[in-house]
Scaffold this motif. Structure first.
Motif, PDB file in Angstrom:
ATOM      1  N   THR A  44       0.817  -1.209   0.000  1.00 24.20           N
ATOM      2  CA  THR A  44       0.000   0.000   0.000  1.00 24.20           C
ATOM      3  C   THR A  44       0.848   1.256   0.000  1.00 24.20           C
ATOM      4  O   THR A  44       0.341   2.332   0.266  1.00 24.20           O
ATOM      5  CB  THR A  44      -0.921   0.002   1.236  1.00 24.20           C
ATOM      6  N   ARG A  45       2.132   1.147  -0.268  1.00 29.19           N
ATOM      7  CA  ARG A  45       2.998   2.322  -0.273  1.00 29.19           C
ATOM      8  C   ARG A  45       4.020   2.216  -1.402  1.00 29.19           C
ATOM      9  O   ARG A  45       4.327   1.126  -1.874  1.00 29.19           O
ATOM     10  CB  ARG A  45       3.709   2.467   1.061  1.00 29.19           C
ATOM     11  N   PRO A  46       4.540   3.336  -1.846  1.00 32.94           N
ATOM     12  CA  PRO A  46       5.544   3.312  -2.922  1.00 32.94           C
ATOM     13  C   PRO A  46       6.860   2.689  -2.456  1.00 32.94           C
ATOM     14  O   PRO A  46       7.205   2.746  -1.274  1.00 32.94           O
ATOM     15  CB  PRO A  46       5.729   4.792  -3.261  1.00 32.94           C
ATOM     16  N   VAL A  47       7.574   2.123  -3.408  1.00 35.26           N
ATOM     17  CA  VAL A  47       8.852   1.472  -3.136  1.00 35.26           C
ATOM     18  C   VAL A  47       9.901   1.985  -4.118  1.00 35.26           C
ATOM     19  O   VAL A  47       9.632   2.074  -5.322  1.00 35.26           O
ATOM     20  CB  VAL A  47       8.726  -0.064  -3.274  1.00 35.26           C
ATOM     21  N   VAL A  48      11.074   2.321  -3.625  1.00 35.26           N
ATOM     22  CA  VAL A  48      12.171   2.716  -4.501  1.00 35.26           C
ATOM     23  C   VAL A  48      12.769   1.465  -5.135  1.00 35.26           C
ATOM     24  O   VAL A  48      13.209   0.548  -4.432  1.00 35.26           O
ATOM     25  CB  VAL A  48      13.261   3.485  -3.724  1.00 35.26           C
ATOM     26  N   VAL A  49      12.762   1.416  -6.458  1.00 33.12           N
ATOM     27  CA  VAL A  49      13.302   0.276  -7.195  1.00 33.12           C
ATOM     28  C   VAL A  49      14.795   0.471  -7.454  1.00 33.12           C
ATOM     29  O   VAL A  49      15.596  -0.455  -7.308  1.00 33.12           O
ATOM     30  CB  VAL A  49      12.547   0.093  -8.528  1.00 33.12           C
ATOM     31  N   SER A  50      15.187   1.688  -7.850  1.00 36.58           N
ATOM     32  CA  SER A  50      16.598   1.991  -8.128  1.00 36.58           C
ATOM     33  C   SER A  50      16.816   3.478  -7.923  1.00 36.58           C
ATOM     34  O   SER A  50      15.869   4.261  -7.949  1.00 36.58           O
ATOM     35  CB  SER A  50      16.987   1.568  -9.547  1.00 36.58           C
ATOM     36  N   ARG A  51      18.084   3.849  -7.737  1.00 37.43           N
ATOM     37  CA  ARG A  51      18.382   5.262  -7.519  1.00 37.43           C
ATOM     38  C   ARG A  51      19.830   5.546  -7.875  1.00 37.43           C
ATOM     39  O   ARG A  51      20.654   4.641  -7.993  1.00 37.43           O
ATOM     40  CB  ARG A  51      18.108   5.662  -6.063  1.00 37.43           C
ATOM     41  N   GLY A  52      20.137   6.832  -8.019  1.00 38.97           N
ATOM     42  CA  GLY A  52      21.505   7.250  -8.294  1.00 38.97           C
ATOM     43  C   GLY A  52      21.647   8.751  -8.164  1.00 38.97           C
ATOM     44  O   GLY A  52      20.654   9.486  -8.196  1.00 38.97           O
ATOM     45  N   GLU A  53      22.885   9.191  -8.007  1.00 36.53           N
ATOM     46  CA  GLU A  53      23.186  10.614  -7.882  1.00 36.53           C
ATOM     47  C   GLU A  53      23.635  11.169  -9.235  1.00 36.53           C
ATOM     48  O   GLU A  53      24.371  10.513  -9.982  1.00 36.53           O
ATOM     49  CB  GLU A  53      24.292  10.835  -6.848  1.00 36.53           C
ATOM     50  N   PHE A  54      23.210  12.380  -9.534  1.00 38.40           N
ATOM     51  CA  PHE A  54      23.596  13.017 -10.784  1.00 38.40           C
ATOM     52  C   PHE A  54      25.074  13.402 -10.773  1.00 38.40           C
ATOM     53  O   PHE A  54      25.627  13.792  -9.740  1.00 38.40           O
ATOM     54  CB  PHE A  54      22.765  14.268 -11.040  1.00 38.40           C
ATOM     55  N   VAL A  55      25.704  13.274 -11.943  1.00 36.08           N
ATOM     56  CA  VAL A  55      27.040  13.806 -12.182  1.00 36.08           C
ATOM     57  C   VAL A  55      26.917  14.887 -13.245  1.00 36.08           C
ATOM     58  O   VAL A  55      25.999  14.872 -14.060  1.00 36.08           O
ATOM     59  CB  VAL A  55      28.035  12.721 -12.642  1.00 36.08           C
ATOM     60  N   SER A  56      27.813  15.834 -13.222  1.00 34.29           N
ATOM     61  CA  SER A  56      27.765  16.955 -14.160  1.00 34.29           C
ATOM     62  C   SER A  56      28.345  16.571 -15.505  1.00 34.29           C
ATOM     63  O   SER A  56      29.337  15.847 -15.585  1.00 34.29           O
ATOM     64  CB  SER A  56      28.544  18.147 -13.598  1.00 34.29           C
ATOM     65  N   HIS A  57      27.710  17.062 -16.556  1.00 35.88           N
ATOM     66  CA  HIS A  57      28.259  16.940 -17.897  1.00 35.88           C
ATOM     67  C   HIS A  57      28.513  18.358 -18.417  1.00 35.88           C
ATOM     68  O   HIS A  57      29.380  19.046 -17.909  1.00 35.88           O
ATOM     69  CB  HIS A  57      27.332  16.114 -18.784  1.00 35.88           C
ATOM     70  N   GLU A  58      27.755  18.802 -19.423  1.00 35.53           N
ATOM     71  CA  GLU A  58      28.056  20.134 -19.956  1.00 35.53           C
ATOM     72  C   GLU A  58      27.797  21.240 -18.925  1.00 35.53           C
ATOM     73  O   GLU A  58      28.451  22.274 -18.943  1.00 35.53           O
ATOM     74  CB  GLU A  58      27.261  20.416 -21.230  1.00 35.53           C
ATOM     75  N   HIS A  59      26.848  21.006 -18.022  1.00 36.18           N
ATOM     76  CA  HIS A  59      26.537  21.999 -16.989  1.00 36.18           C
ATOM     77  C   HIS A  59      26.580  21.336 -15.617  1.00 36.18           C
ATOM     78  O   HIS A  59      26.301  20.134 -15.482  1.00 36.18           O
ATOM     79  CB  HIS A  59      25.156  22.611 -17.229  1.00 36.18           C
ATOM     80  N   ASP A  60      26.920  22.102 -14.594  1.00 33.27           N
ATOM     81  CA  ASP A  60      26.917  21.586 -13.227  1.00 33.27           C
ATOM     82  C   ASP A  60      25.522  21.071 -12.896  1.00 33.27           C
ATOM     83  O   ASP A  60      24.534  21.794 -13.034  1.00 33.27           O
ATOM     84  CB  ASP A  60      27.317  22.676 -12.233  1.00 33.27           C
ATOM     85  N   THR A  61      25.462  19.824 -12.463  1.00 33.21           N
ATOM     86  CA  THR A  61      24.186  19.180 -12.173  1.00 33.21           C
ATOM     87  C   THR A  61      24.322  18.352 -10.901  1.00 33.21           C
ATOM     88  O   THR A  61      25.305  17.635 -10.736  1.00 33.21           O
ATOM     89  CB  THR A  61      23.748  18.260 -13.336  1.00 33.21           C
ATOM     90  N   SER A  62      23.343  18.464 -10.017  1.00 30.88           N
ATOM     91  CA  SER A  62      23.333  17.665  -8.794  1.00 30.88           C
ATOM     92  C   SER A  62      21.901  17.271  -8.473  1.00 30.88           C
ATOM     93  O   SER A  62      20.941  17.786  -9.049  1.00 30.88           O
ATOM     94  CB  SER A  62      23.954  18.447  -7.629  1.00 30.88           C
ATOM     95  N   GLY A  63      21.755  16.342  -7.534  1.00 25.26           N
ATOM     96  CA  GLY A  63      20.445  15.838  -7.144  1.00 25.26           C
ATOM     97  C   GLY A  63      20.405  14.330  -7.237  1.00 25.26           C
ATOM     98  O   GLY A  63      21.397  13.679  -7.591  1.00 25.26           O
ATOM     99  N   THR A  64      19.264  13.768  -6.912  1.00 27.11           N
ATOM    100  CA  THR A  64      19.072  12.318  -6.914  1.00 27.11           C
ATOM    101  C   THR A  64      17.974  11.946  -7.899  1.00 27.11           C
ATOM    102  O   THR A  64      16.953  12.629  -7.989  1.00 27.11           O
ATOM    103  CB  THR A  64      18.676  11.825  -5.510  1.00 27.11           C
ATOM    104  N   ALA A  65      18.200  10.858  -8.633  1.00 25.69           N
ATOM    105  CA  ALA A  65      17.169  10.277  -9.498  1.00 25.69           C
ATOM    106  C   ALA A  65      16.769   8.936  -8.906  1.00 25.69           C
ATOM    107  O   ALA A  65      17.621   8.178  -8.449  1.00 25.69           O
ATOM    108  CB  ALA A  65      17.695  10.095 -10.922  1.00 25.69           C
ATOM    109  N   ARG A  66      15.476   8.655  -8.901  1.00 24.66           N
ATOM    110  CA  ARG A  66      15.033   7.363  -8.383  1.00 24.66           C
ATOM    111  C   ARG A  66      13.819   6.873  -9.157  1.00 24.66           C
ATOM    112  O   ARG A  66      12.952   7.662  -9.544  1.00 24.66           O
ATOM    113  CB  ARG A  66      14.725   7.449  -6.886  1.00 24.66           C
TER     114      ARG A  66
END
Length: 198
Positions: free
Chosen positions: A79-101
């Motif tokens: 009855t609740r959401p589950v994280v299947v996969s996740r990762g942290e952003f790395v920068s390419h052409e522009h500085d980028t940060s945060g989490t993707a899941r």
């Protein structure tokens, strides 16, 4: 003499060409986006962050977490959401940060959630799932249009929390990375490898 030159047909043609070129350049590069931000604050899934929560045995008094009783979080009747996969952003052409899941919702569907995303604004930014390996530095800027990918939509904002529905039938076992992709210039602003949660 200068008045005659200004009245010459070729002068007007040159002025018109320069005007059209400037307008096209502004449309194509959209330089104002470099100095402007688009903040998005969508409601994200309330998911567990500890092994106990992931197994479905979260205490019912945990702040911000929906009680699940004895039902395992990974079961179809969860009855609740589950994280299947996740990762942290790395920068390419522009500085980028945060989490993707990748989150599996209670009804069995999947969605990509970007948590605390912080990147540059830009023209024609898209969110892609990809089968390409995330590489750091310039080596990773242009790889994501080489293999299989699934576009989840235009980037809603270059900052903040946001969610994107994953189309049914998407092969999440193969599409194991996410990129903020600039379609206009075929370059990644930033990307994250999606590692199975365990």
């Amino acid at each position: 003499m200068s008045r005659r030159l200004f009245r010459a047909p070729l002068t007007w043609v040159a002025v018109a060409v320069l005007g059209v070129g400037a307008a096209f350049g502004l449309y194509w590069f959209q330089p104002w986006k470099v100095v402007t931000d688009n903040q998005v604050d969508e409601q994200l899934s309330a998911v567990g962050t500890t092994p106990a929560e992931a197994s479905g045995t979260t205490p019912t008094d945990a702040p911000g977490v929906t009680p699940t009783g004895a039902t395992p979080a990974g079961s179809p009747t969860s009855t609740r959401p589950v994280v299947v996969s996740r990762g942290e952003f790395v920068s390419h052409e522009h500085d980028t940060s945060g989490t993707a899941r990748i989150v599996r919702t209670a009804d069995g569907r999947h969605r990509l959630e970007l948590v605390g995303l912080d990147t540059s604004n830009g023209p024609d930014l898209r969110v892609w799932l990809s089968d390409q390996q995330v590489r750091t530095g310039r080596a990773g800027w242009h790889v994501f249009d080489d293999g299989r990918r699934a576009e989840l939509g235009r980037l809603k904002g270059n900052r903040g929390d946001q969610a994107y529905a994953v189309p049914p039938g998407t092969d999440l076992a193969e599409l194991t990375s996410v990129t903020i992709w600039c379609q206009r210039f075929a370059v990644s602003f930033g990307a994250a490898s999606l590692v199975p949660a365990g």
